[in-house]
Design an enzyme around this catalytic site. Structure first.
Site, PDB file in Angstrom:
ATOM      1  N   ASP A   1       0.656  -1.207   0.008  1.00 12.84           N
ATOM      2  CA  ASP A   1      -0.065  -0.037   0.111  1.00 12.84           C
ATOM      3  C   ASP A   1       0.971   1.258  -0.059  1.00 12.84           C
ATOM      4  O   ASP A   1       2.019   1.190   0.349  1.00 12.84           O
ATOM      5  CB  ASP A   1      -0.908   0.028   1.174  1.00 12.84           C
ATOM      6  CG  ASP A   1      -0.394  -0.517   2.516  1.00 12.84           C
ATOM      7  OD1 ASP A   1       0.957  -0.480   2.813  1.00 12.84           O
ATOM      8  OD2 ASP A   1      -0.862  -0.820   3.674  1.00 12.84           O
TER       9      ASP A   1
ATOM     10  N   ASN B   1      -7.513  -2.224  14.341  1.00  7.86           N
ATOM     11  CA  ASN B   1      -8.774  -2.522  14.108  1.00  7.86           C
ATOM     12  C   ASN B   1      -8.955  -3.913  12.903  1.00  7.86           C
ATOM     13  O   ASN B   1      -9.947  -4.006  12.422  1.00  7.86           O
ATOM     14  CB  ASN B   1      -9.536  -1.442  13.215  1.00  7.86           C
ATOM     15  CG  ASN B   1      -8.694  -0.851  11.937  1.00  7.86           C
ATOM     16  OD1 ASN B   1      -7.786  -1.645  11.571  1.00  7.86           O
ATOM     17  ND2 ASN B   1      -9.088   0.088  11.468  1.00  7.86           N
TER      18      ASN B   1
ATOM     19  N   HIS C   1      -7.285  -4.418  10.227  1.00 10.00           N
ATOM     20  CA  HIS C   1      -6.817  -4.275   8.931  1.00 10.00           C
ATOM     21  C   HIS C   1      -5.425  -4.904   8.355  1.00 10.00           C
ATOM     22  O   HIS C   1      -4.577  -5.236   9.364  1.00 10.00           O
ATOM     23  CB  HIS C   1      -6.799  -2.743   8.526  1.00 10.00           C
ATOM     24  CG  HIS C   1      -5.946  -1.908   8.946  1.00 10.00           C
ATOM     25  ND1 HIS C   1      -5.944  -0.559   9.180  1.00 10.00           N
ATOM     26  CD2 HIS C   1      -4.466  -2.213   9.332  1.00 10.00           C
ATOM     27  CE1 HIS C   1      -4.639  -0.156   9.395  1.00 10.00           C
ATOM     28  NE2 HIS C   1      -3.843  -1.072   9.493  1.00 10.00           N
TER      29      HIS C   1
ATOM     30  N   GLU D   1      -9.729  -1.846   5.487  1.00  7.49           N
ATOM     31  CA  GLU D   1     -10.504  -1.259   6.698  1.00  7.49           C
ATOM     32  C   GLU D   1     -11.629  -2.185   6.855  1.00  7.49           C
ATOM     33  O   GLU D   1     -12.113  -2.810   6.045  1.00  7.49           O
ATOM     34  CB  GLU D   1     -10.583   0.194   6.612  1.00  7.49           C
ATOM     35  CG  GLU D   1      -9.728   1.182   6.581  1.00  7.49           C
ATOM     36  CD  GLU D   1      -8.669   1.270   7.626  1.00  7.49           C
ATOM     37  OE1 GLU D   1      -8.530   0.360   8.337  1.00  7.49           O
ATOM     38  OE2 GLU D   1      -7.823   2.333   7.626  1.00  7.49           O
TER      39      GLU D   1
HETATM   40  C1  F6R Z   1       1.542  -1.104   6.225  1.00  4.52           C
HETATM   41  C2  F6R Z   1       0.537  -1.850   6.023  1.00  4.52           C
HETATM   42  C3  F6R Z   1      -0.485  -1.723   7.469  1.00  4.52           C
HETATM   43  C4  F6R Z   1       0.178  -2.152   8.779  1.00  4.52           C
HETATM   44  C5  F6R Z   1      -0.561  -2.052  10.103  1.00  4.52           C
HETATM   45  C6  F6R Z   1       0.175  -2.089  11.305  1.00  4.52           C
HETATM   46  O1  F6R Z   1       2.070  -1.332   4.900  1.00  4.52           O
HETATM   47  O2  F6R Z   1      -0.165  -2.383   5.416  1.00  4.52           O
HETATM   48  O3  F6R Z   1      -1.608  -2.779   7.330  1.00  4.52           O
HETATM   49  O4  F6R Z   1       0.887  -3.401   8.669  1.00  4.52           O
HETATM   50  O5  F6R Z   1      -1.164  -0.840  10.173  1.00  4.52           O
HETATM   51  O6  F6R Z   1       1.052  -1.022  11.303  1.00  4.52           O
HETATM   52  P1  F6R Z   1       2.250  -0.729  12.604  1.00  4.52           P
HETATM   53  O7  F6R Z   1       3.197  -2.061  12.561  1.00  4.52           O
HETATM   54  O8  F6R Z   1       2.739   0.472  12.622  1.00  4.52           O
HETATM   55  O9  F6R Z   1       1.613  -1.235  13.719  1.00  4.52           O
END
Ligand code: F6R
Length: 264
Positions: A67, A137, A139, A144
């Site tokens: 992403d 959440n 994701h 989301e």
């Molecule tokens: C980032 C992504 C997100 C993160 C998730 C956890 O490329 O795809 O799904 O993996 O938000 O982020 P952290 O590791 O910062 O808690």
């Protein structure tokens, strides 16, 4: 599904890096799906270290990131392009031509752009190994809650929770991204193998719902229950709401004994 219970984020990142390294050694032209975020920083640190020691060659590896924020150029310090360059690509020998990260600067024609990203994955032969983090959440990527479980790469509006989590990374008053381009859940599920990493108490509820709850679009990561080769690697805090921890430990012992290949 395998659930590896680890003590802390150091153990998790080491284990994840070992799994990635093993996959690259087995298949030098591995198609590797990558994630960003705090959980991933030490994974890249260990991979860089293995590369510097001379035991890991990325020259034929092809990468696809999950992403990117819409509106952020690659030069923006909060963009995922920047993150990947800082933590990984500038420190290893991935061929720049083999790097694919969604472009956050596209304007209009989103569907066409996202279809071409999917086409690039197909042309590369599909993703062999996808690394995921998880949001509070639930994701994965920026899928989301209530994302279609069959979704493909697309423009996605960020949830308030995700925007709040990200707010600390942006300067006060700076405009923050409200949308992202993300691989879809259907795209992620097509990866041949998936590893999801989670650390810290803030992820405990999402981890428990994903592994032990019903499959629901309200918790995107729960769809991983449908995938035949998924490994969750979680630390003690992130595992604290799982009810079957003892069983996961026994499964791991028997897997190591009977089908050790599954762990490499
Ligand atoms: C980032 C992504 C997100 C993160 C998730 C956890 O490329 O795809 O799904 O993996 O938000 O982020 P952290 O590791 O910062 O808690």
């Amino acid at each position: 599904m395998l659930v590896l219970l680890k003590r802390d984020s150091e153990e998790i990142s080491r284990q994840a890096a070992q799994l990635v390294a093993g996959a690259v050694r087995k298949k030098p032209g591995l198609v590797l799906g990558l994630a960003t975020g705090g959980t991933m920083v030490d994974v890249y640190k260990h991979l860089v270290q293995l590369h510097k020691e001379g035991s890991l060659d990325f020259s034929r590896v092809v990468t696809f990131n999950l992403d990117e924020y819409l509106g952020l150029p690659a030069t923006h310090s909060q963009s995922f392009h920047y993150f990947m360059r800082e933590h990984f690509f500038s420190r290893v020998n991935v061929n720049p031509r083999n790097i694919h990260i969604p472009d956050g600067t596209i304007q209009g024609n989103y569907d066409q752009y996202c279809a071409s990203f999917e086409e690039d994955i197909r042309k590369a032969g599909g993703i062999d190994l996808q690394i995921l983090g998880i949001g509070r959440n639930g994701h994965i990527g920026f899928n989301e809650p209530t994302s279609s479980l069959a979704s493909r790469t697309r423009l996605k509006v960020l949830s308030q929770e995700t925007m709040d989590d990200n707010a600390k990374s942006f300067a006060p008053g700076e405009e923050r991204p409200r949308c992202a381009i993300t691989m879809g859940i259907g795209t992620i599920l097509e990866a041949r193998k998936i590893i999801l990493l989670a650390t810290g108490a803030a992820k405990a509820a999402a981890v428990a719902k994903s592994i032990e709850g019903p499959i629901a679009s309200a918790v995107s990561a729960s769809v991983l229950q449908l995938h035949p080769e998924v490994t969750f690697i979680v630390d003690e805090q992130a595992a604290s709401q799982l009810t079957q921890r003892e069983y996961y430990r026994r499964v791991l012992e028997m897997t190591a004994l009977l089908t050790p290949d599954r762990l490499s």
